[in-house]
Design a protein around this motif. Structure first.
Motif, PDB file in Angstrom:
ATOM      1  N   GLY A  51       0.824  -1.213   0.000  1.00 54.67           N
ATOM      2  CA  GLY A  51       0.000   0.000   0.000  1.00 54.67           C
ATOM      3  C   GLY A  51       0.846   1.245   0.000  1.00 54.67           C
ATOM      4  N   ALA A  52       1.914   1.228  -0.797  1.00 57.30           N
ATOM      5  CA  ALA A  52       2.943   2.269  -0.695  1.00 57.30           C
ATOM      6  C   ALA A  52       2.731   3.461  -1.610  1.00 57.30           C
ATOM      7  CB  ALA A  52       4.315   1.654  -0.985  1.00 57.30           C
ATOM      8  N   ALA A  53       1.718   3.450  -2.463  1.00 56.24           N
ATOM      9  CA  ALA A  53       1.605   4.491  -3.482  1.00 56.24           C
ATOM     10  C   ALA A  53       1.224   5.856  -2.939  1.00 56.24           C
ATOM     11  CB  ALA A  53       0.601   4.070  -4.550  1.00 56.24           C
ATOM     12  N   GLY A  54       0.535   5.888  -1.818  1.00 55.31           N
ATOM     13  CA  GLY A  54       0.093   7.186  -1.317  1.00 55.31           C
ATOM     14  C   GLY A  54      -0.217   7.126   0.150  1.00 55.31           C
ATOM     15  N   GLY A  55      -0.586   8.269   0.719  1.00 51.09           N
ATOM     16  CA  GLY A  55      -1.002   8.315   2.113  1.00 51.09           C
ATOM     17  C   GLY A  55       0.076   7.811   3.042  1.00 51.09           C
TER      18      GLY A  55
END
Length: 244
Positions: free
Chosen positions: A13-17
């Protein structure tokens, strides 16, 4: 020398946030990172971080995708030392209005995804002589919240799996811990109705929502040597919300 110099960590889940903030902090502390996500933005983040980062399409529900992510870490950086199970989804709805599909979507990402991720990295961490797994849970793993049947179920399960993994893997030098964030300013919490936001703020002793950087700092602590005797724990960062 940074707190993670010489270490390679896989982040889902590294793409954002929260995932992107964690990745940037880890690289700043000397780590190499493998960035997994379904979103194309993960490639942009890897480009931003340069030679210390590699990106891969990662559907956390897929055993094959997890195997490919571990292989990328080994091929690009020579091994793997840590995992941050960060990917997660949220569904809000009354119990009676939550469909089977709604429920399973949350459980498959938040619960099955964590299980598959931990299972996938164990051989590589064992080969490295030990390592760390940090599962991003939630304060909703500690208390029930109306409208969050599936989310609470999945996060309660994450804590259970964290404890079992810590018991099983400790002799291999693999530490497993969970982070339980409260209300954090992220993409997931954007757009809260004003009345709900104000109610939440009134219940949090520190009087504010948390920042992704604060969760990244706690995740860094649990990934680095400063937490060398910590395993099987749940670390709450919620401004005091669940203290009473």
């Amino acid at each position: 020398m940074g707190k993670l110099t010489g270490r390679t960590v896989l982040i889902s889940g590294a793409a954002g946030g929260q995932g992107a903030v964690t990745a940037r902090r880890f690289v700043a502390e000397g780590a190499n990172v493998v960035l997994g996500d379904l979103r194309d933005e993960v490639k942009e983040l890897a480009d931003e971080l340069g030679d210390s980062a590699a990106a891969i399409r990662l559907d956390v529900r897929s055993e094959e995708d997890w195997a490919a992510a571990v292989a990328l870490a080994e091929q690009t950086f020579g091994g793997l030392d840590g995992l941050v199970n960060n990917a997660g989804v949220l569904h809000q709805g009354l119990l009676e209005a939550t469909s089977r599909a709604d429920y399973l979507n949350v459980v498959e990402v938040n619960q099955l995804g964590v299980f598959l991720g931990m299972r996938a990295v164990v051989p590589a961490l064992r080969a490295a002589g030990g390592g760390t797994i940090v599962n991003i849970a939630s304060v909703n793993a500690l208390q029930g919240v109306p409208m969050l049947t599936a989310y609470c179920a999945s996060k309660f399960a994450v804590l259970g799996m964290t404890k079992v993994a810590a018991l099983e893997l400790g002799r291999d030098g693999i530490r497993v811990n969970a982070v339980c964030p409260g209300v954090i300013r992220t993409e997931m919490t954007e757009g809260l109705p004003e009345r709900i936001e104000q109610r939440l703020l009134s219940e949090i002793p520190l009087g504010r929502f948390g920042a992704s950087e604060e969760i990244a700092a706690l995740t860094l602590f649990l990934t680095g040597a400063d937490s060398a005797y910590c395993s099987g724990g749940e670390y709450v960062a919620d401004g005091g919300w669940t203290a009473g």
